[in-house]
Design an enzyme around this catalytic site. Structure first.
Site, PDB file in Angstrom:
ATOM      1  N   LYS A 210       0.835  -1.209   0.000  1.00 44.07           N
ATOM      2  CA  LYS A 210       0.000   0.000   0.000  1.00 44.07           C
ATOM      3  C   LYS A 210       0.859   1.245   0.000  1.00 44.07           C
ATOM      4  O   LYS A 210       1.906   1.284   0.644  1.00 44.07           O
ATOM      5  CB  LYS A 210      -0.845   0.044   1.264  1.00 44.07           C
ATOM      6  CG  LYS A 210      -2.088  -0.780   1.184  1.00 44.07           C
ATOM      7  CD  LYS A 210      -2.888  -0.606   2.453  1.00 44.07           C
ATOM      8  CE  LYS A 210      -4.009  -1.618   2.519  1.00 44.07           C
ATOM      9  NZ  LYS A 210      -4.714  -1.529   3.797  1.00 44.07           N
ATOM     10  N   HIS A 232      -3.619  10.378 -16.757  1.00 43.16           N
ATOM     11  CA  HIS A 232      -2.911   9.139 -16.414  1.00 43.16           C
ATOM     12  C   HIS A 232      -3.920   8.108 -15.936  1.00 43.16           C
ATOM     13  O   HIS A 232      -5.061   8.442 -15.631  1.00 43.16           O
ATOM     14  CB  HIS A 232      -1.890   9.390 -15.284  1.00 43.16           C
ATOM     15  CG  HIS A 232      -2.546   9.648 -13.950  1.00 43.16           C
ATOM     16  ND1 HIS A 232      -3.133  10.851 -13.626  1.00 43.16           N
ATOM     17  CD2 HIS A 232      -2.731   8.840 -12.874  1.00 43.16           C
ATOM     18  CE1 HIS A 232      -3.642  10.777 -12.408  1.00 43.16           C
ATOM     19  NE2 HIS A 232      -3.422   9.569 -11.925  1.00 43.16           N
ATOM     20  N   ASP A 234      -3.967   4.971 -12.894  1.00 47.95           N
ATOM     21  CA  ASP A 234      -3.172   4.521 -11.752  1.00 47.95           C
ATOM     22  C   ASP A 234      -2.629   3.124 -12.053  1.00 47.95           C
ATOM     23  O   ASP A 234      -3.208   2.388 -12.842  1.00 47.95           O
ATOM     24  CB  ASP A 234      -4.036   4.491 -10.488  1.00 47.95           C
ATOM     25  CG  ASP A 234      -4.515   5.883 -10.077  1.00 47.95           C
ATOM     26  OD1 ASP A 234      -4.006   6.879 -10.635  1.00 47.95           O
ATOM     27  OD2 ASP A 234      -5.391   5.973  -9.191  1.00 47.95           O
ATOM     28  N   HIS A 290      -7.603   9.642 -15.931  1.00 45.05           N
ATOM     29  CA  HIS A 290      -8.178  10.756 -15.180  1.00 45.05           C
ATOM     30  C   HIS A 290      -7.165  11.879 -15.035  1.00 45.05           C
ATOM     31  O   HIS A 290      -5.979  11.687 -15.326  1.00 45.05           O
ATOM     32  CB  HIS A 290      -8.705  10.275 -13.809  1.00 45.05           C
ATOM     33  CG  HIS A 290      -7.730   9.501 -12.993  1.00 45.05           C
ATOM     34  ND1 HIS A 290      -7.377   8.194 -13.269  1.00 45.05           N
ATOM     35  CD2 HIS A 290      -7.002   9.837 -11.893  1.00 45.05           C
ATOM     36  CE1 HIS A 290      -6.505   7.764 -12.391  1.00 45.05           C
ATOM     37  NE2 HIS A 290      -6.237   8.754 -11.543  1.00 45.05           N
TER      38      HIS A 290
HETATM   39  C1  OGA Z   1      -3.541  10.401  -8.224  1.00 42.26           C
HETATM   40  C2  OGA Z   1      -4.764  11.114  -8.658  1.00 42.26           C
HETATM   41  C3  OGA Z   1      -6.554  12.616  -8.117  1.00 42.26           C
HETATM   42  C4  OGA Z   1      -6.895  13.698  -7.159  1.00 42.26           C
HETATM   43  O1  OGA Z   1      -2.947  10.825  -7.214  1.00 42.26           O
HETATM   44  O2  OGA Z   1      -3.182   9.412  -8.880  1.00 42.26           O
HETATM   45  O3  OGA Z   1      -5.265  10.822  -9.708  1.00 42.26           O
HETATM   46  O4  OGA Z   1      -8.066  14.067  -7.107  1.00 42.26           O
HETATM   47  N1  OGA Z   1      -5.293  12.046  -7.851  1.00 42.26           N
HETATM   48  O5  OGA Z   1      -5.993  14.206  -6.482  1.00 42.26           O
HETATM   49 NI    NI Z   2      -4.582   8.892 -10.301  1.00 42.98          NI
END
Ligand code: OGA
Ligand code: NI
Length: 364
Positions: A210, A232, A234, A290
């Site tokens: 994690k 990107h 995740d 996203h």
């Molecule tokens: C990430 C991400 C989104 C956010 O950290 O991978 O997409 O809302 N964050 O901060």
């Molecule tokens: Ni992300």
């Protein structure tokens, strides 16, 4: 609009101040900046086109306390297949745990630069604690309007010794309090793949490690020119994201073109599928692109927990998924290699997963 022109000299000064001295983009934003410096100006194609926002589409909101648990499980699987993103409410993580970790995030970023800079990889004495800005400044041609503290969890002892005291307890508490919810979601997703026997090997692939990030997006004079986080996906199996009430997270619509806003819902957690789960499920569950748009008038924070395989795990499509003769789309890869590939380049939408794609031309 004309881009502000900045000389090479001041360009180096900005990088020095933000990246090297540890002031972060927060430090620069607070210095009374009127416009974003040149290195934060993204090429046109990477800026958010407001016309591409799909105002009539919404990602699902799933109430996890609903009586009929089978229908909750089904809703989770459907959302992971169709949208790759959903929000959960009544998820069982106490609201004060969420409030405390947001407060801790503000406390950490409120520290002076000389305190925060102690937590860069270079200074922290461990690769598992990393304070930084943007994503990989060394590899990026334009920077992202974001500072972060990234904490890789190995043990309570290590966290106690190395994580900043301003946020350590609250981050650990949030990770612990969300374990049950994460387990329920992963269980449901596995049932949806006909995987009922989750042995130690599978469990490691799904949630063997994690990482928790504390993200800070300071207010930005020209949000239209830059990005908070670029496009990107995740690389987790799933990500559990806590956001505050500012908004600005957008996910790719199912048409692959437009962008859908993820509205802040008080007390909710945003769940998304990552590349590892897309690979494990042979593409059934979708790891969706996203991005974050910075805000003109307000600072924003978010706290994602990335649930990942262990670095030494080999990940590939599960046998149960291929049982009925479905051909594998992805090869089996060492998760650590996959992660290295991701962290060695700038954000580039959905391209990371090509690393694990089986090239069909090899069979022709
Ligand atoms: C990430 C991400 C989104 C956010 O950290 O991978 O997409 O809302 N964050 O901060
Ligand atoms: Ni992300």
């Amino acid at each position: 609009m004309l881009a502000p022109s900045v000389s090479d000299d001041s360009r180096n000064n900005v990088t020095d101040f933000v990246v090297k001295k540890g002031n972060g983009i927060k430090g620069l934003a607070e210095s009374g900046l009127q416009s974003v410096p040149k290195q934060y100006i993204q090429p046109l194609e990477e800026r958010m086109d407001m016309l591409s926002i799909m105002t009539h589409e919404f990602i699902p909101i799933i109430d996890m306390s609903e009586g009929d648990y089978l229908s909750v499980e089904k809703a989770i699987c459907d959302a992971a297949e169709k949208w790759g993103f959903f929000q959960v409410i009544n998820h069982g993580v106490p609201i004060d745990v969420l409030e405390n970790v947001k407060e801790a995030t503000n406390r950490f970023f409120g520290l002076p630069a000389e305190e925060k800079v102690k937590y860069t990889t270079k200074n922290s004495g461990t690769l598992n604690v990393r304070y930084g800005t943007s994503f990989v400044p060394e590899a990026e041609s334009s920077l992202e309007w974001k500072d972060y503290l990234s904490l890789f969890y190995t043990s309570e002892q290590e966290a106690s010794a190395f994580w900043p005291k301003e946020c350590k307890e609250q981050a650990l508490e949030y990770m612990k309090a969300s374990e049950l919810t994460i387990g329920r979601i992963l269980d449901a997703l596995m049932k949806g793949l006909n995987v009922t026997d989750i042995d130690a090997k599978k469990s490691s692939m799904l949630m063997g490690s994690k990482r928790i990030n504390l993200n800070y997006y300071p207010k930005c004079p020209n949000p239209e020119l830059t990005v908070g986080v670029g496009r990107h996906s995740d690389i987790s199996t799933i990500t559990v994201l806590l956001q505050d009430d500012i908004g600005g997270l957008y996910v790719r619509g199912i048409d692959g073109k437009g962008w859908i806003h993820v509205p802040p819902v008080s007390g909710s957690l945003v769940i998304n599928v990552g590349d590892a789960l897309q690979i494990i499920s042979n593409g059934r569950y979708k790891s969706i692109e996203h991005r974050v748009v910075a805000n003109r008038s307000k600072n924003r924070i978010s706290v994602p927990i990335f649930i990942n395989p262990k670095p030494k795990d080999m990940i590939g499509p599960l046998p149960e998924v291929l049982e009925k003769g479905e051909l594998p789309i992805y090869r089996t890869v060492l998760y650590n290699e996959y992660a290295k590939h991701f962290f060695n380049k700038a954000h580039d939408g959905k391209k990371t997963i090509n690393f694990a794609l089986i090239d069909i031309n090899n069979f022709m």
